[in-house]
Write an enzyme that holds these catalytic residues in place. Structure first.
Site, PDB file in Angstrom:
ATOM      1  N   ASP A  41       4.681  10.999  -2.862  1.00 17.19           N
ATOM      2  CA  ASP A  41       5.330  10.364  -2.069  1.00 17.19           C
ATOM      3  C   ASP A  41       4.871   8.691  -1.998  1.00 17.19           C
ATOM      4  O   ASP A  41       4.072   8.478  -2.983  1.00 17.19           O
ATOM      5  CB  ASP A  41       4.705  10.929  -0.442  1.00 17.19           C
ATOM      6  N   GLU A  77       6.179   2.495  -2.628  1.00 17.52           N
ATOM      7  CA  GLU A  77       6.789   1.107  -2.133  1.00 17.52           C
ATOM      8  C   GLU A  77       6.065   0.208  -1.392  1.00 17.52           C
ATOM      9  O   GLU A  77       6.346  -0.785  -0.837  1.00 17.52           O
ATOM     10  CB  GLU A  77       8.163   1.358  -1.641  1.00 17.52           C
ATOM     11  N   ASP A 108      13.551   9.388   3.703  1.00 14.34           N
ATOM     12  CA  ASP A 108      13.651   9.963   5.086  1.00 14.34           C
ATOM     13  C   ASP A 108      14.912   9.626   5.781  1.00 14.34           C
ATOM     14  O   ASP A 108      14.654   8.661   6.866  1.00 14.34           O
ATOM     15  CB  ASP A 108      12.340   9.041   5.731  1.00 14.34           C
TER      16      ASP A 108
END
Lengths: 671, 671
Positions: free
Chosen positions: B396, B399, B463
């Site tokens: 995950d 960024e 997401d």
């Protein structure tokens, strides 16, 4: 003015204040080209710039002349001179004339010397921020927006449904003029889109989407003197007539029922100086609701026998006011006449330009045609309005000039857009002057630009939302009055209770009362039914509200002798009636922080309650005098923060202990 | 590559395609300086640029050399040379190296020749628009936003509460690379913030907030060849292992209850290839809800005896997958170890930099320290994860690198921000390679940048909101797969049912079913409980949904031989599994308009139903073949629009009439 060539650049001063500082490695001038995208949605603009070129004019050569200095600017030594500044003036007033030698350039940036802690005010009638420091202000006349705060649901819905949410800098009345706490003012003479950018700390930056004609500078020993200089530069309003101080102007738009409803106000003890019926021209049904019929003559079916009724009211000391705007609906007779006579702006193809206002289309009277202006002044305003007996009107709009229409003068509509409110104001002012009624008839405008001061006798704060919100509610009226007042607009007022009710936002009795008790301490009290009268509380629908309002009109009327004195100060010194605290307390640093309270003249300090659900109001009392609380006569030392109990009907208002109007003020508590 | 000096400027071609056209009065190069404002709010950025200087480099002097051309650029003749372009390459691959001679310059703009009707694709993994023409795309890795559409209430609430609404261009995986329908591709080699601006019609403009190292150009006869060129340039993924094609990866985070819930799936006929438990590290209670405990080792109390259970599952052919990200919570033991060993990024003052993730703070492992990378690879991923038996994980984040921290390498965090996802991907890839498990263990990432292709075996679409919205719902997965696929990312998948449930937005059974039936026709099927499992429908909570899902996993598993073939094409040609229609139908202009349907390989055409409440799906069948409807076996002529009935369980899927996999596809309808 003084220009020193220095370190390969120059410094420019006015009366010892450094204004420009130019060095080859830190130039103050930039020239370039941009391609703007401007889209209008019913007076709301979506504007974006693509800057193709922004070249520092790093090389400046200063030449002294008889009248001042000539500064030739180029990108580099040996490069062509692209811009020349002609500097002239004395220690009080200076001018920097701009001569561009680059026909392709359409963007101009100028950096001004900034100082730490500097305060900046102006930019026209700003609704969100009195002190402009730390923010960027595009200056382009437009709708101010509904909500004006991207974090509120009302703004979101307004944006979503009509791109109409607005932001903190959107205003009906921008003006590229600012005052600095360094005791100087700067004005950019241009009608182009411009930006004041006060975010940078080390410098201020002015951006203009054209070559401005000139930069004007004013240095004065005090801020009050600077305000006088603004009033001298941009013009003075005629003195507000006594009749407008004698009570409230009641806004009703119920057709001839308005007269009966007015009697209810009078019977309740309301001091009435005027009845304002914007529906005097009749109505039009649209799916949005009732709209006015935009053809400027009395509507006999909605207001039968209007001339006689106006005369009857006048005999009782009550003026009748109406409504007008610079458009003509294309299903009305005036449109046909204007079109036939060539008075309407056209498309590029020469057809009549029509603006869609929501299920009806309008022509735009071309005020660059002198004959069209005369027609509007004499036939519409002179005959249809003044001769009918109107003592005033809302001169609505002015900020919607489409940027893609053709004007007879050949002027670029993008460059006339900002100037349009002033042309519109001038039509109204001339129409009144021709009848010899200047200073008696009062029209009020929301739109403005540099020079509106000389045309419009009374600003109105535009269409607030019917709420207490920070950026579109009651408190924005204070910011609007103070910011515009510093630029020489002496008279300001607002719709009591606000105007815009959308997306479930409705007027409360509390809002009406808080607004009325603020308006009592402004030059003019005027009510408005709002955009959706049937869904919103009206003053005469609630006994407590009506009684509160009546009392406040009595307070206002009792202030007449004081307000007359202030009107005299407006006339002689150009000072606005509503003034920031620092205007009379320049030595008190705390006074510079206050934006939500004001002085009404020098003697009264007004701190309206502008938030809902509170009976408290904290405020700062400026140093140098004691202050008497209007309602309790309690004496408070200046130079301290106080937390006042301010229930409905008792806004936090004080007067100077040393005031010569003490008896007038003392009497107000008993009304 | 070919440079022609011409008319005082030059033209640059690759294989006959005009790329640059430079004239003194229409230069293609601009150099300057800007001062950016960048603020991060939990991975969402507020970015604004103040362009101080943008100077056209109007004067260019071309010199031919042995290897190509040298182009020296200045503002004007006689002015200093500020930039030199070194052009080299042949008709297939070219390079324009950038040499700045102006140390103060930090902004670079380059205009490319544009053609009417040109299509442009790429920009990384774009979620809203496949064709970039007509829009502006900032390229900066960040959260993509919740809602991503300023007209929706969800976006408004996300903006209001956390500046997290996002916009069409926000993406976890940007990349300054585009493909043009003119059969060339362009890549900007830089990690700086950059912008692709395709709004201007007459030209495209690239903006970089630094001097880019070089511009790379690729010309090929077909778009498919261009995609191969991208895969050659940026790297290939290892072949997806067979196990990942044999059913769905079931996402559950119920602690050891997850194993029991998995049995329910299996009992319902779900083909399961993996169990993914992101909560393998344990949970933390916050006021926001349950969060994972960001300390990357098995949590014995939440998953007792995990190693044995993983082995038991493996014996049944089911892999176990986990979760990891590049942060370490400061109340976990790994943080303490990393801090002691100097592996964490610091503040300017040298203290450990902590990122607030909402009631818990984390350190940032500094991947510019080789020893820190080795520690993460060997101890965390190698020992704690792979040795435990994990067959894959969500890698995950990537960024969020804060732009104000200090890295040991001394690199500017603003210039490392975009590069960070690739460093993070490389840590994961190396950890697996050291265990010899490349091509067997699969991790999936949402963040990316140029070069992620060589590191990450499987993208995940991030997401999505749990809805059918245009800019944050199901359909964005298609755009993400196609845009990233064209840049050489062969494998893409998504959270079945979406992830983000906020502001009352909840999953419906319809959404889960539509998503599952799309996912069956992507490389990997994986479910996710979402951010608020308790408030949202889960697959195993509804019999119909579970049955639908089970059937779709059987369809997916039955596609294995076909998907294996496509994996071979990814390996040999770098072609993605999901392909825009035009990749195999370059002569069909209509194919270029389609963004909400795709080819799975050459043989299958998939048009998911991505809107709610409809059983219809219109689509275009490309010309050149007949198409067999998967569920009814009806034959349709290519080159026409068709309106298909597409009830739940029957997305509009077709296969080519001439397909050698006809028997495989035909069998799907009966599953």
């Amino acid at each position: 003015m003084l220009v020193h060539a220095r370190d390969g650049g120059f410094d420019l001063f006015i009366d010892g204040r450094a204004i420009l500082r130019h060095r080859p490695d830190a130039p103050c001038l930039f020239l370039g080209r941009g391609v703007e995208r401007m889209e209008m949605y019913r007076g709301n603009f979506d504007i974006e710039d693509y800057v193709v070129e922004r070249v520092p004019l790093a090389h400046a050569v200063v030449t002294a002349s008889e009248d001042g200095w000539r500064i030739d600017c180029a990108a580099a030594p040996g490069s062509p001179i692209r811009l020349t500044l002609i500097v002239s003036g004395d220690g009080a007033n200076g001018t920097i004339a701009i001569q561009s030698h680059d026909p392709g350039a359409n963007r101009f940036w100028l950096r001004l010397v900034a100082e730490a802690g500097e305060h900046l005010w102006g930019g026209g009638e700003q609704m969100s921020y009195l002190d402009l420091a730390g923010r960027r202000f595009p200056l382009w006349t437009s709708e101010p927006g509904v909500g004006r705060d991207k974090t509120t649901a009302v703004t979101f819905e307004a944006d979503r449904t009509g791109r109409a949410g607005g932001d903190y800098y959107n205003t009906n009345y921008p003006q590229p003029t600012y005052l600095s706490s360094r005791r100087y003012a700067l004005h950019v003479e241009t009608a182009a889109y411009s930006v004041f950018d006060f975010r940078h700390g080390a410098f201020h930056e002015i951006e203009v989407w054209a070559m401005p004609e000139r930069i004007e500078l004013f240095a004065r020993p005090t801020i009050a003197d600077l305000v006088t200089a603004m009033a001298d530069r941009f013009g003075r309003q005629p003195r507000l007539p006594d009749w407008a101080l004698e009570g409230a102007i009641i806004g009703l738009k119920a057709g001839e029922q308005s007269f009966q409803r007015l009697e209810r106000y009078i019977a309740a003890g309301v001091r009435v100086c005027g009845l304002w019926c914007e529906d005097w021209v009749g109505l039009r049904q649209t799916s949005f609701g009732k709209r006015l019929f935009w053809d400027w003559q009395a509507n006999d079916s909605r207001y039968p026998d209007l001339k006689r009724r106006i005369a009857d009211l006048a005999a009782r000391g009550i003026r009748f006011l109406g409504y007008v705007n610079p458009y003509l609906c294309n299903d009305g007779p005036l449109f046909a006449e204007a079109e036939t006579r060539g008075f309407l702006a056209t498309t590029a193809e020469g057809a009549t330009y029509l603006v869609d206002f929501g299920e009806f289309d309008c022509g735009v009277v071309d005020f660059t045609i002198p004959e069209a202006c005369r027609w509007f002044e004499d036939q519409i305003i002179g005959e249809n309005m003044i001769d009918l007996g109107l003592a005033g009107w809302m001169a609505d709009f002015g900020e919607y000039l489409p940027i893609d229409l053709e004007l007879k003068s050949g002027a670029d509509a993008k460059l006339m857009h900002n100037a349009w409110p002033v042309l519109w104001g001038a039509v109204n002012a001339r129409a009144i002057a021709k009848k010899g009624r200047t200073g008696d008839i009062v029209f009020f405008m929301r739109a403005g630009y540099s020079g509106i001061q000389a045309e419009c006798p009374l600003l109105w704060a535009g269409d607030q939302s019917v709420d207490f919100t920070r950026h579109d509610g009651l408190v924005t009226v204070i910011v609007g009055a103070l910011s515009s007042g510093l630029l020489g607009n002496a008279y300001h007022h607002s719709d009591i209770g606000g105007y815009t009710s959308l997306f479930g936002n409705r007027r409360t009795a509390e809002l009406l009362m808080r607004w009325a008790e603020m308006a009592a301490f402004t030059p003019v009290m005027r009510s408005h039914e709002g955009n959706r009268p049937d869904e919103n509380l009206q003053i005469d629908q609630d006994e407590a509200t009506l009684a509160h309002f009546a009392r406040m009109t009595r307070v206002h009327a009792a202030l007449k002798p004081y307000l007359q004195t202030l009107a005299g100060e407006a006339e002689t010194m150009g000072l606005p009636l509503q003034r920031p605290l620092f205007l009379h307390h320049e030595d008190d640093a705390r006074a510079f922080e206050i934006w939500d309270a004001y002085l009404l003249g020098r003697e009264l300090l007004v701190a309206p309650v502008w938030q809902a659900g509170t009976n408290e109001r904290g405020l700062y009392l400026p140093a140098g005098t004691d202050w008497i609380h209007l309602w309790t006569a309690e004496r408070h030392r200046g130079g301290q923060d106080v937390e006042m109990t301010a229930p409905l009907g008792q806004p936090a208002v004080f007067y100077r202990a040393d005031s010569s109007f003490g008896e007038v003020f003392k009497a107000l508590a008993a009304l």
